[in-house]
Design an enzyme around this catalytic site. Structure first.
Site, mmCIF file in Angstrom:
data_model
loop_
_atom_site.group_PDB
_atom_site.id
_atom_site.type_symbol
_atom_site.label_atom_id
_atom_site.label_comp_id
_atom_site.label_asym_id
_atom_site.label_seq_id
_atom_site.Cartn_x
_atom_site.Cartn_y
_atom_site.Cartn_z
ATOM 1 N N PRO A 107 -2.973 -2.827 9.477
ATOM 2 C CA PRO A 107 -3.314 -4.122 8.889
ATOM 3 C C PRO A 107 -2.207 -4.550 7.937
ATOM 4 O O PRO A 107 -1.702 -3.725 7.166
ATOM 5 C CB PRO A 107 -4.610 -3.844 8.113
ATOM 6 C CG PRO A 107 -4.650 -2.378 7.895
ATOM 7 C CD PRO A 107 -3.821 -1.740 8.984
ATOM 8 N N GLY A 111 -1.422 -2.134 2.026
ATOM 9 C CA GLY A 111 -0.803 -1.050 1.247
ATOM 10 C C GLY A 111 -0.536 0.175 2.111
ATOM 11 O O GLY A 111 -0.393 1.278 1.599
ATOM 12 N N SER A 115 5.226 -3.065 6.197
ATOM 13 C CA SER A 115 6.543 -3.706 6.149
ATOM 14 C C SER A 115 7.653 -2.656 6.308
ATOM 15 O O SER A 115 8.660 -2.919 6.965
ATOM 16 C CB SER A 115 6.710 -4.514 4.869
ATOM 17 O OG SER A 115 6.468 -3.708 3.754
ATOM 18 N N ASP A 158 8.106 4.446 0.952
ATOM 19 C CA ASP A 158 7.534 3.949 2.212
ATOM 20 C C ASP A 158 8.526 4.070 3.365
ATOM 21 O O ASP A 158 8.179 4.551 4.447
ATOM 22 C CB ASP A 158 7.138 2.467 2.079
ATOM 23 C CG ASP A 158 5.925 2.265 1.188
ATOM 24 O OD1 ASP A 158 5.613 3.191 0.406
ATOM 25 O OD2 ASP A 158 5.297 1.197 1.263
HETATM 26 O O1 PMV Z 1 0.897 -0.696 -2.959
HETATM 27 P P1 PMV Z 1 1.467 0.550 -2.391
HETATM 28 O O2 PMV Z 1 0.647 1.237 -1.363
HETATM 29 O O3 PMV Z 1 2.896 0.376 -1.966
HETATM 30 O O4 PMV Z 1 1.501 1.646 -3.582
HETATM 31 C C1 PMV Z 1 2.074 1.413 -4.819
HETATM 32 C C2 PMV Z 1 2.225 2.730 -5.521
HETATM 33 C C3 PMV Z 1 2.401 2.606 -7.028
HETATM 34 O O5 PMV Z 1 2.540 3.927 -7.523
HETATM 35 C C4 PMV Z 1 1.198 1.961 -7.677
HETATM 36 C C5 PMV Z 1 3.635 1.786 -7.386
HETATM 37 C C6 PMV Z 1 4.968 2.445 -7.083
HETATM 38 O O6 PMV Z 1 5.967 1.701 -6.996
HETATM 39 O O7 PMV Z 1 5.063 3.676 -6.969
#
Ligand code: PMV
Length: 322
Positions: A107, A111, A115, A158
């Site tokens: 989805p 999160g 991307s 990511d």
């Molecule tokens: O929103 P996501 O799934 O990319 O997670 C962010 C993770 C945080 O620790 C809240 C922010 C970060 O940059 O590490």
């Protein structure tokens, strides 16, 4: 025709605390973005996608001029694709025209690293089309540059996890490190709303400034959970992993990043027998992650309460040829 896929990711432990120097553990999940590229005989670049990503849109890119068919919409996910094409063009100037088709099982905006996955799979397919022998490290670095350009603020976690697969140990100021994997089924429940990561990071920072003596120990505790969590993962002790996820969820909620929906889905999953269920990622929307032996039941309980849910597994395999 060349086809590669790249996986999405979840945080098993440590989100938010990682911003303050504590470690986090991210995992690649076997929900993927698939990118197919095929050379054309002219210099036109066409990008298609028929799923959630950018439904029924064709993009033509001629000499860096873009034309969206139909309509004049700007579509955020496409920016990742365009920036990936630009990165490849900075390595190899003379690229032929091609058609690119993107399919996503993730989805968008949940999160789950969609991307990063589209970026990694696009860079890998294009580099193969052009015979550029990019290493996995180069793919991860190029994809991270793309995310930074599009989002301004990005974490390398990511794109690294999507490229390498498995578990990623994230620590500020340290190299990201691949740490084996755990082959268990997991269930993802989606609130249906994106979580605004930047806003939530800011909110936690304000809370910490207001009550440093209370919030700093919460953050340190999350770090300890992550370290203990990695040991439990290495011992394949899923019961302990689940219990630690539950404690991590409580602490994330205490930082103010939980919502009614996220908590509802977490409790539905636990009622259905999950040994662990927690927010994954920034919170404020987005997804929860649950583990347990009866993933089918956990998934159907979440769905029967009106939320999106799917079963997947943590995967060792990052970007791969299809
Ligand atoms: O929103 P996501 O799934 O990319 O997670 C962010 C993770 C945080 O620790 C809240 C922010 C970060 O940059 O590490």
């Amino acid at each position: 025709m060349i086809k590669f896929s790249a996986p999405g990711k979840v945080y098993l432990f440590g989100e938010h605390a990682v911003v303050y120097g504590e470690p986090a553990l991210a995992c690649a999940i076997d929900e993927r973005v698939f990118v197919t590229v095929e050379e054309r005989s002219d210099n036109v670049i066409k990008v298609f996608s028929n799923d959630l990503f950018f439904k029924d849109v064709t993009v033509e890119l001629i000499n860096d001029e873009t034309r969206l068919i139909p309509g004049e919409r700007t579509l955020k996910p496409l920016e990742y694709v365009f920036e990936s094409i630009k990165e490849i063009k900075s390595i190899e100037k003379d690229i032929p025209g091609f058609e690119m088709n993107i399919e996503s099982q993730l989805p968008y905006g949940g999160g789950l690293g969609s991307s990063a996955a589209v970026t990694v799979a696009s860079i890998k397919s294009l580099s193969e089309l052009l015979g550029l022998e990019l290493t996995k490290d180069e793919i991860a670095e190029t994809a991270y540059r793309v995310e930074k350009k599009v989002q301004k603020r990005a974490s390398p976690c990511d794109t690294f996890t999507s490229t390498m697969g498995g578990l990623t140990w994230v620590e500020t100021g340290e190299e990201l490190e691949k740490k084996g994997s755990l082959e268990i089924p997991v269930v993802i429940g989606f609130t249906g709303q994106p979580g605004p990561t930047g806003v939530l990071v800011e909110q936690v920072s304000r809370l910490k400034e207001s009550f440093p003596e209370i919030i700093e120990p919460v953050i340190t505790s999350i770090g300890k959970i992550t370290k203990q969590g990695l040991q439990s993962v290495n011992k394949n002790d899923y019961d302990a992993v689940g219990r630690l996820m539950n404690v991590n969820h409580g602490l994330l909620d205490s930082l103010g990043v939980g919502t009614q929906k996220l908590n509802e889905i977490v409790y539905i999953a636990r009622e259905a027998g999950a040994s662990g269920a927690k927010i994954t990622g920034a919170g404020g929307g987005g997804c929860i992650l649950a583990i347990g032996n009866n993933s089918q039941k956990i998934k159907s309980s979440i769905k029967s309460n009106g939320y999106e849910a799917f079963e997947t597994k943590i995967t060792r395999t990052g970007v791969r040829e299809e």
